[in-house]
Motif scaffolding. Structure first.
Motif, PDB file in Angstrom:
ATOM      1  N   HIS A 242      -1.240  -1.194   2.389  1.00 47.02           N
ATOM      2  CA  HIS A 242      -2.023   0.006   2.049  1.00 47.02           C
ATOM      3  C   HIS A 242      -3.079  -0.367   1.005  1.00 47.02           C
ATOM      4  CE1 HIS A 242      -2.106   4.443   0.530  1.00 47.02           C
ATOM      5  NE2 HIS A 242      -3.044   4.204   1.418  1.00 47.02           N
ATOM      6  N   PRO A 243      -4.280  -0.754   1.457  1.00 42.86           N
ATOM      7  CA  PRO A 243      -5.327  -1.208   0.525  1.00 42.86           C
ATOM      8  C   PRO A 243      -6.056  -0.042  -0.137  1.00 42.86           C
ATOM      9  CG  PRO A 243      -6.145  -1.318   2.761  1.00 42.86           C
ATOM     10  CD  PRO A 243      -4.697  -0.888   2.866  1.00 42.86           C
ATOM     11  N   LEU A 244      -5.311   0.836  -0.739  1.00 40.41           N
ATOM     12  CA  LEU A 244      -5.845   2.094  -1.272  1.00 40.41           C
ATOM     13  C   LEU A 244      -6.947   1.868  -2.304  1.00 40.41           C
ATOM     14  CD1 LEU A 244      -5.679   5.205  -1.633  1.00 40.41           C
ATOM     15  CD2 LEU A 244      -3.837   4.809  -3.269  1.00 40.41           C
ATOM     16  N   GLY A 245      -8.149   2.373  -1.997  1.00 46.34           N
ATOM     17  CA  GLY A 245      -9.258   2.310  -2.933  1.00 46.34           C
ATOM     18  C   GLY A 245     -10.098   1.056  -2.856  1.00 46.34           C
ATOM     19  N   LEU A 246      -9.724   0.094  -1.998  1.00 53.12           N
ATOM     20  CA  LEU A 246     -10.470  -1.163  -1.914  1.00 53.12           C
ATOM     21  C   LEU A 246     -11.562  -1.080  -0.849  1.00 53.12           C
ATOM     22  CD1 LEU A 246      -7.538  -3.733  -2.148  1.00 53.12           C
ATOM     23  CD2 LEU A 246      -9.064  -2.963  -3.982  1.00 53.12           C
ATOM     24  N   SER A 247     -12.572  -1.946  -1.009  1.00 52.90           N
ATOM     25  CA  SER A 247     -13.667  -1.977  -0.038  1.00 52.90           C
ATOM     26  C   SER A 247     -14.065  -3.407   0.321  1.00 52.90           C
ATOM     27  CB  SER A 247     -14.884  -1.231  -0.603  1.00 52.90           C
ATOM     28  OG  SER A 247     -15.287  -1.780  -1.849  1.00 52.90           O
ATOM     29  N   GLY A 248     -13.322  -4.415  -0.195  1.00 54.33           N
ATOM     30  CA  GLY A 248     -13.647  -5.802   0.085  1.00 54.33           C
ATOM     31  C   GLY A 248     -14.509  -6.380  -1.023  1.00 54.33           C
ATOM     32  N   PRO A 249     -14.799  -7.687  -0.892  1.00 50.73           N
ATOM     33  CA  PRO A 249     -14.420  -8.626   0.168  1.00 50.73           C
ATOM     34  C   PRO A 249     -12.969  -9.093   0.024  1.00 50.73           C
ATOM     35  CG  PRO A 249     -15.640  -9.769  -1.532  1.00 50.73           C
ATOM     36  CD  PRO A 249     -15.653  -8.320  -1.919  1.00 50.73           C
ATOM     37  N   PRO A 250     -12.523  -9.988   0.931  1.00 49.85           N
ATOM     38  CA  PRO A 250     -11.117 -10.410   0.916  1.00 49.85           C
ATOM     39  C   PRO A 250     -10.656 -11.011  -0.410  1.00 49.85           C
ATOM     40  CG  PRO A 250     -12.114 -11.004   3.009  1.00 49.85           C
ATOM     41  CD  PRO A 250     -13.224 -10.489   2.142  1.00 49.85           C
ATOM     42  N   ASP A 251     -11.508 -11.791  -1.075  1.00 48.92           N
ATOM     43  CA  ASP A 251     -11.093 -12.422  -2.337  1.00 48.92           C
ATOM     44  C   ASP A 251     -10.749 -11.362  -3.387  1.00 48.92           C
ATOM     45  OD1 ASP A 251     -11.427 -14.883  -1.249  1.00 48.92           O
ATOM     46  OD2 ASP A 251     -13.316 -15.355  -2.257  1.00 48.92           O
ATOM     47  N   PHE A 252     -11.587 -10.361  -3.505  1.00 52.12           N
ATOM     48  CA  PHE A 252     -11.313  -9.296  -4.474  1.00 52.12           C
ATOM     49  C   PHE A 252     -10.076  -8.511  -4.062  1.00 52.12           C
ATOM     50  CE2 PHE A 252     -11.695  -4.980  -6.136  1.00 52.12           C
ATOM     51  CZ  PHE A 252     -11.931  -5.233  -7.472  1.00 52.12           C
ATOM     52  N   ASN A 253      -9.979  -8.191  -2.779  1.00 52.72           N
ATOM     53  CA  ASN A 253      -8.818  -7.428  -2.302  1.00 52.72           C
ATOM     54  C   ASN A 253      -7.513  -8.166  -2.574  1.00 52.72           C
ATOM     55  OD1 ASN A 253     -10.671  -5.593  -1.394  1.00 52.72           O
ATOM     56  ND2 ASN A 253     -10.099  -5.716   0.767  1.00 52.72           N
ATOM     57  N   ALA A 254      -7.516  -9.485  -2.369  1.00 55.03           N
ATOM     58  CA  ALA A 254      -6.291 -10.266  -2.573  1.00 55.03           C
ATOM     59  C   ALA A 254      -5.866 -10.239  -4.035  1.00 55.03           C
ATOM     60  CB  ALA A 254      -6.508 -11.704  -2.100  1.00 55.03           C
ATOM     61  N   ARG A 255      -6.815 -10.393  -4.943  1.00 57.75           N
ATOM     62  CA  ARG A 255      -6.471 -10.381  -6.366  1.00 57.75           C
ATOM     63  C   ARG A 255      -6.026  -8.982  -6.793  1.00 57.75           C
ATOM     64  NH1 ARG A 255      -7.631 -13.716 -11.000  1.00 57.75           N
ATOM     65  NH2 ARG A 255      -8.856 -15.175  -9.770  1.00 57.75           N
ATOM     66  N   ALA A 256      -6.700  -7.952  -6.275  1.00 62.38           N
ATOM     67  CA  ALA A 256      -6.314  -6.574  -6.606  1.00 62.38           C
ATOM     68  C   ALA A 256      -4.933  -6.249  -6.060  1.00 62.38           C
ATOM     69  CB  ALA A 256      -7.349  -5.596  -6.055  1.00 62.38           C
ATOM     70  N   LEU A 257      -4.638  -6.728  -4.862  1.00 61.98           N
ATOM     71  CA  LEU A 257      -3.328  -6.490  -4.272  1.00 61.98           C
ATOM     72  C   LEU A 257      -2.229  -7.157  -5.082  1.00 61.98           C
ATOM     73  CD1 LEU A 257      -1.705  -5.256  -1.965  1.00 61.98           C
ATOM     74  CD2 LEU A 257      -2.151  -7.315  -0.630  1.00 61.98           C
ATOM     75  N   GLU A 258      -2.504  -8.349  -5.592  1.00 62.20           N
ATOM     76  CA  GLU A 258      -1.517  -9.038  -6.428  1.00 62.20           C
ATOM     77  C   GLU A 258      -1.246  -8.245  -7.709  1.00 62.20           C
ATOM     78  OE1 GLU A 258      -0.837 -13.390  -8.603  1.00 62.20           O
ATOM     79  OE2 GLU A 258      -2.628 -13.007  -7.429  1.00 62.20           O
ATOM     80  N   ALA A 259      -2.296  -7.700  -8.308  1.00 67.14           N
ATOM     81  CA  ALA A 259      -2.139  -6.895  -9.523  1.00 67.14           C
ATOM     82  C   ALA A 259      -1.696  -5.472  -9.221  1.00 67.14           C
ATOM     83  CB  ALA A 259      -3.458  -6.852 -10.289  1.00 67.14           C
ATOM     84  N   GLN A 260      -1.873  -5.032  -7.974  1.00 71.19           N
ATOM     85  CA  GLN A 260      -1.603  -3.669  -7.524  1.00 71.19           C
ATOM     86  C   GLN A 260      -2.456  -2.634  -8.257  1.00 71.19           C
ATOM     87  OE1 GLN A 260       2.540  -2.644  -7.018  1.00 71.19           O
ATOM     88  NE2 GLN A 260       2.908  -4.374  -5.680  1.00 71.19           N
ATOM     89  N   GLU A 261      -3.618  -3.061  -8.742  1.00 74.76           N
ATOM     90  CA  GLU A 261      -4.574  -2.143  -9.349  1.00 74.76           C
ATOM     91  C   GLU A 261      -5.890  -2.869  -9.571  1.00 74.76           C
ATOM     92  OE1 GLU A 261      -4.310  -1.364 -13.692  1.00 74.76           O
ATOM     93  OE2 GLU A 261      -2.259  -2.134 -13.505  1.00 74.76           O
TER      94      GLU A 261
END
Length: 268
Positions: free
Chosen positions: A76-95
Motif C-alpha cells: 500500500h504505497p499510500l501518498g507516494l508518487s515515485g520514482p522507485p528509489d524514493f518509494n523504496a526508502r519511504a517504504l522502509e521508513a514507512q513515512e
C-alpha cells in the motif's frame, strides 16, 4: 498509530511556515519535538548535512510551496508518487514528506544515542534524506469528505468485528491507552499547525483514535484483551481489523495533506 509520525509534523508545520503563519523558529521547534536534533542530508547545493531551518528555507527557494505526507506500508504505497528509489526508502521508513511545487521529498532516518540502560540518557537524532520525487498525484489519498465517511464506517466495522470475535475492546489496556490520548489532548497539543481547516483537525483526531483502538485490539496476542487466544482466532482478528487500520492511515494522510489540497482548489 497514536504516535504522531515525524513526517506528519514536518508536513503540518512546514505548510504553516510556507503560509507565513508561524516563524521558522516556531516551526522547527514543533517539528523537532522531543528529539535531540534534526538535520537534512542531500540538499541541493550542500556538500553535507545542514540544519532544518536552513533546509526548509532552501527548499522554499527551490520552489516547494507545500508538503504532503506519505504513510506507505508493504502492498500500500499510500501518498507516494515515485520514482522507485524514493518509494523504496519511504517504504522502509514507512513515512515520508513529498514536496508540492518542486520535485523534492524527505525521508527520515531515526537513530538513538546514549546509554540504553538509562532512558533519561537516550536521545533521538533524525536525518532527513532529501531525494528527487516525481510530480504526480499521490497514491490512494482520499478527500477529507471521503476520509470522514470512511472513518465513520470503519469505526462501526471495528466495533462489530471485535464483538463478533469476542475481543474486549474496552478493557483496562484500552482504557489506559484512551486515557493517555485524552490527557495529551487536554495538555493543549495542537493536532495540526495553524492554517489547517477545522475539518482536517476533526478527521485527524478521529483517525488517530480509530488507529489506537485497532492497535490496542491487536496488541498482546489476545490474553491481555480477553477472547481470542488461539492462532486462528488471532489471525481472524487481524484479517477483520486490517481494512480498518488502512482506512485510518488514509484519513491521517488526507488530514495532513488538506493544506495543499485547499491551495490546489484555490488555484484552479
Amino acid at each position: 498509530m497514536l504516535v504522531e509520525p515525524r513526517s506528519g509534523r514536518l508536513a503540518s508545520w512546514g505548510n504553516s511556515l510556507l503560509g507565513h503563519l508561524v516563524s521558522p523558529d516556531e516551526a522547527v521547534v514543533a517539528i523537532v519535538g522531543d528529539d535531540a536534533v534534526h538535520r537534512v542530508e542531500g540538499l541541493p547545493g550542500e556538500a553535507g548535512p545542514v540544519g532544518l531551518t536552513l533546509a526548509l528555507g532552501r527548499l522554499r527557494v527551490l520552489g516547494v510551496t507545500g508538503w504532503r505526507l506519505a504513510l506507505p506500508v508493504p502492498g500500500h504505497p499510500l501518498g507516494l508518487s515515485g520514482p522507485p528509489d524514493f518509494n523504496a526508502r519511504a517504504l522502509e521508513a514507512q513515512e515520508a514528506v513529498v514536496g508540492y511545487g518542486a520535485p523534492y521529498g524527505l525521508v527520515p532516518e531515526i537513530s538513538e544515542a546514549g546509554h540504553p540502560g538509562d532512558p533519561a540518557d537516550v536521545h533521538t537524532e533524525v536525518v532527513w534524506h532529501c531525494l528527487p520525487v516525481r510530480e504526480a498525484p499521490p497514491a490512494d489519498v482520499p478527500s477529507l469528505g471521503e476520509a470522514e465517511r470512511e472513518l465513520a464506517e470503519a469505526l462501526r466495522a471495528a466495533t462489530e468485528a471485535l464483538t463478533r470475535l469476542d475481543v474486549a475492546a474496552s478493557g483496562p489496556v484500552a482504557e489506559a491507552a484512551l486515557d493517555a490520548y485524552r490527557a495529551r489532548a487536554e495538555r493543549g497539543r495542537e493536532a495540526l499547525a495553524p492554517g489547517y481547516p477545522p475539518r482536517a483537525v476533526r478527521v485527524l483526531e478521529l483517525a488517530q483514535r480509530v488507529a489506537l483502538l485497532v492497535s490496542v485490539a491487536l496488541d498482546g496476542g489476545g490474553t491481555r484483551l480477553g477472547g481470542a487466544v488461539s492462532a486462528s482466532q488471532i489471525g481472524a482478528r487481524g484479517e477483520a481489523l486490517r481494512p480498518v487500520e488502512r482506512v485510518a492511515r488514509r484519513a491521517q494522510v488526507a488530514a495532513y495533506n488538506a493544506f495543499v489540497e485547499e491551495r490546489e482548489r484555490g488555484a484552479s
